[in-house]
Design a protein around this motif. Structure first.
Motif, PDB file in Angstrom:
ATOM      1  N   VAL A   1       0.870  -1.170   0.000  1.00 18.72           N
ATOM      2  CA  VAL A   1       0.000   0.000   0.000  1.00 18.72           C
ATOM      3  C   VAL A   1       0.911   1.226   0.000  1.00 18.72           C
ATOM      4  O   VAL A   1       1.761   1.368   0.876  1.00 18.72           O
ATOM      5  N   PHE A   2       0.747   2.071  -1.001  1.00 14.94           N
ATOM      6  CA  PHE A   2       1.553   3.287  -1.104  1.00 14.94           C
ATOM      7  C   PHE A   2       0.761   4.445  -0.517  1.00 14.94           C
ATOM      8  O   PHE A   2      -0.372   4.709  -0.931  1.00 14.94           O
ATOM      9  N   MET A   3       1.371   5.122   0.460  1.00 13.36           N
ATOM     10  CA  MET A   3       0.690   6.162   1.215  1.00 13.36           C
ATOM     11  C   MET A   3       1.141   7.556   0.791  1.00 13.36           C
ATOM     12  O   MET A   3       2.333   7.809   0.614  1.00 13.36           O
ATOM     13  N   GLY A   4       0.168   8.451   0.669  1.00 15.34           N
ATOM     14  CA  GLY A   4       0.446   9.867   0.484  1.00 15.34           C
ATOM     15  C   GLY A   4       1.082  10.233  -0.836  1.00 15.34           C
ATOM     16  O   GLY A   4       1.294   9.408  -1.714  1.00 15.34           O
ATOM     17  N   LYS A   5       1.398  11.505  -0.954  1.00 16.12           N
ATOM     18  CA  LYS A   5       1.974  12.046  -2.179  1.00 16.12           C
ATOM     19  C   LYS A   5       3.376  11.519  -2.445  1.00 16.12           C
ATOM     20  O   LYS A   5       3.802  11.401  -3.587  1.00 16.12           O
TER      21      LYS A   5
ATOM     22  N   ASP B   1     -13.946  -0.264   5.607  1.00 15.44           N
ATOM     23  CA  ASP B   1     -15.284   0.315   5.602  1.00 15.44           C
ATOM     24  C   ASP B   1     -15.279   1.443   4.578  1.00 15.44           C
ATOM     25  O   ASP B   1     -14.373   1.516   3.739  1.00 15.44           O
ATOM     26  N   THR B   2     -16.222   2.318   4.651  1.00 12.07           N
ATOM     27  CA  THR B   2     -16.342   3.382   3.656  1.00 12.07           C
ATOM     28  C   THR B   2     -15.106   4.274   3.589  1.00 12.07           C
ATOM     29  O   THR B   2     -14.683   4.673   2.504  1.00 12.07           O
ATOM     30  N   TYR B   3     -14.492   4.555   4.746  1.00 11.95           N
ATOM     31  CA  TYR B   3     -13.419   5.543   4.791  1.00 11.95           C
ATOM     32  C   TYR B   3     -12.044   5.003   5.155  1.00 11.95           C
ATOM     33  O   TYR B   3     -11.050   5.714   4.997  1.00 11.95           O
ATOM     34  N   THR B   4     -11.957   3.785   5.687  1.00  5.82           N
ATOM     35  CA  THR B   4     -10.685   3.312   6.228  1.00  5.82           C
ATOM     36  C   THR B   4     -10.327   1.903   5.776  1.00  5.82           C
ATOM     37  O   THR B   4     -11.176   1.138   5.321  1.00  5.82           O
ATOM     38  N   LEU B   5      -9.032   1.589   5.917  1.00  9.98           N
ATOM     39  CA  LEU B   5      -8.514   0.235   5.733  1.00  9.98           C
ATOM     40  C   LEU B   5      -7.815  -0.165   7.022  1.00  9.98           C
ATOM     41  O   LEU B   5      -7.064   0.629   7.594  1.00  9.98           O
ATOM     42  N   LEU B   6      -8.054  -1.390   7.472  1.00 12.69           N
ATOM     43  CA  LEU B   6      -7.340  -1.930   8.617  1.00 12.69           C
ATOM     44  C   LEU B   6      -6.221  -2.807   8.073  1.00 12.69           C
ATOM     45  O   LEU B   6      -6.482  -3.795   7.392  1.00 12.69           O
ATOM     46  N   LEU B   7      -4.973  -2.417   8.335  1.00 12.57           N
ATOM     47  CA  LEU B   7      -3.807  -3.119   7.827  1.00 12.57           C
ATOM     48  C   LEU B   7      -3.139  -3.886   8.946  1.00 12.57           C
ATOM     49  O   LEU B   7      -3.130  -3.447  10.094  1.00 12.57           O
ATOM     50  N   GLU B   8      -2.549  -5.041   8.599  1.00 11.80           N
ATOM     51  CA  GLU B   8      -1.696  -5.772   9.537  1.00 11.80           C
ATOM     52  C   GLU B   8      -0.270  -5.659   9.025  1.00 11.80           C
ATOM     53  O   GLU B   8       0.059  -6.155   7.948  1.00 11.80           O
ATOM     54  N   VAL B   9       0.572  -4.980   9.808  1.00 17.42           N
ATOM     55  CA  VAL B   9       1.959  -4.726   9.432  1.00 17.42           C
ATOM     56  C   VAL B   9       2.848  -5.288  10.537  1.00 17.42           C
ATOM     57  O   VAL B   9       2.773  -4.836  11.676  1.00 17.42           O
ATOM     58  N   ASP B  10       3.669  -6.273  10.202  1.00 13.63           N
ATOM     59  CA  ASP B  10       4.573  -6.884  11.179  1.00 13.63           C
ATOM     60  C   ASP B  10       3.839  -7.315  12.446  1.00 13.63           C
ATOM     61  O   ASP B  10       4.303  -7.092  13.561  1.00 13.63           O
ATOM     62  N   GLY B  11       2.661  -7.911  12.284  1.00  9.33           N
ATOM     63  CA  GLY B  11       1.893  -8.419  13.412  1.00  9.33           C
ATOM     64  C   GLY B  11       1.120  -7.368  14.188  1.00  9.33           C
ATOM     65  O   GLY B  11       0.441  -7.689  15.151  1.00  9.33           O
ATOM     66  N   LYS B  12       1.205  -6.116  13.773  1.00  8.53           N
ATOM     67  CA  LYS B  12       0.486  -5.036  14.448  1.00  8.53           C
ATOM     68  C   LYS B  12      -0.546  -4.445  13.498  1.00  8.53           C
ATOM     69  O   LYS B  12      -0.367  -4.455  12.280  1.00  8.53           O
TER      70      LYS B  12
ATOM     71  N   SER C   1      -8.404   7.870   1.852  1.00  5.04           N
ATOM     72  CA  SER C   1      -8.014   9.094   1.145  1.00  5.04           C
ATOM     73  C   SER C   1      -6.506   9.325   1.189  1.00  5.04           C
ATOM     74  O   SER C   1      -5.979  10.084   0.382  1.00  5.04           O
ATOM     75  N   ALA C   2      -5.801   8.659   2.113  1.00  7.15           N
ATOM     76  CA  ALA C   2      -4.344   8.795   2.213  1.00  7.15           C
ATOM     77  C   ALA C   2      -3.607   7.772   1.355  1.00  7.15           C
ATOM     78  O   ALA C   2      -2.397   7.858   1.192  1.00  7.15           O
ATOM     79  N   VAL C   3      -4.330   6.815   0.779  1.00  7.00           N
ATOM     80  CA  VAL C   3      -3.716   5.765  -0.035  1.00  7.00           C
ATOM     81  C   VAL C   3      -3.685   6.214  -1.492  1.00  7.00           C
ATOM     82  O   VAL C   3      -4.692   6.638  -2.044  1.00  7.00           O
TER      83      VAL C   3
END
Length: 72
Positions: free
Chosen positions: A23-27, A40-51, A58-60
């Motif tokens: 996932v590439f974030m921001g500009k 959901d409509t506005y967010t993604l829940l990511l699992e990164v290194d077990g966290k 909108s930031a992706v």
């Protein structure tokens, strides 16, 4: 003509197959290698290194995978 919800179809496929994506974030395009665990409509829940990280869609800028995500 049928309406296809491409965004949710792709995200659902990634979640169901537990695919690791980038996932590439921001500009600046900061890459995050992760699994997408939920959305959901506005967010993604990511699992990164077990966290878990909650990010706003909108930031992706891009989601990249090593294989085809959806077939038409």
């Amino acid at each position: 003509m049928a309406v296809i919800d491409i965004q949710n179809s792709i995200i659902r496929n990634i979640i169901e197959t537990e695919m690791i994506v980038t996932v590439f974030m921001g500009k600046k395009g900061v890459p995050i290698r992760c699994k997408i665990k939920g959305n959901d409509t506005y967010t993604l829940l990511l699992e990164v290194d077990g966290k878990q990280q909650l990010v706003f869609k909108s930031a992706v800028s891009t989601i990249s995978a090593g294989k085809q995500l959806i077939k038409f």
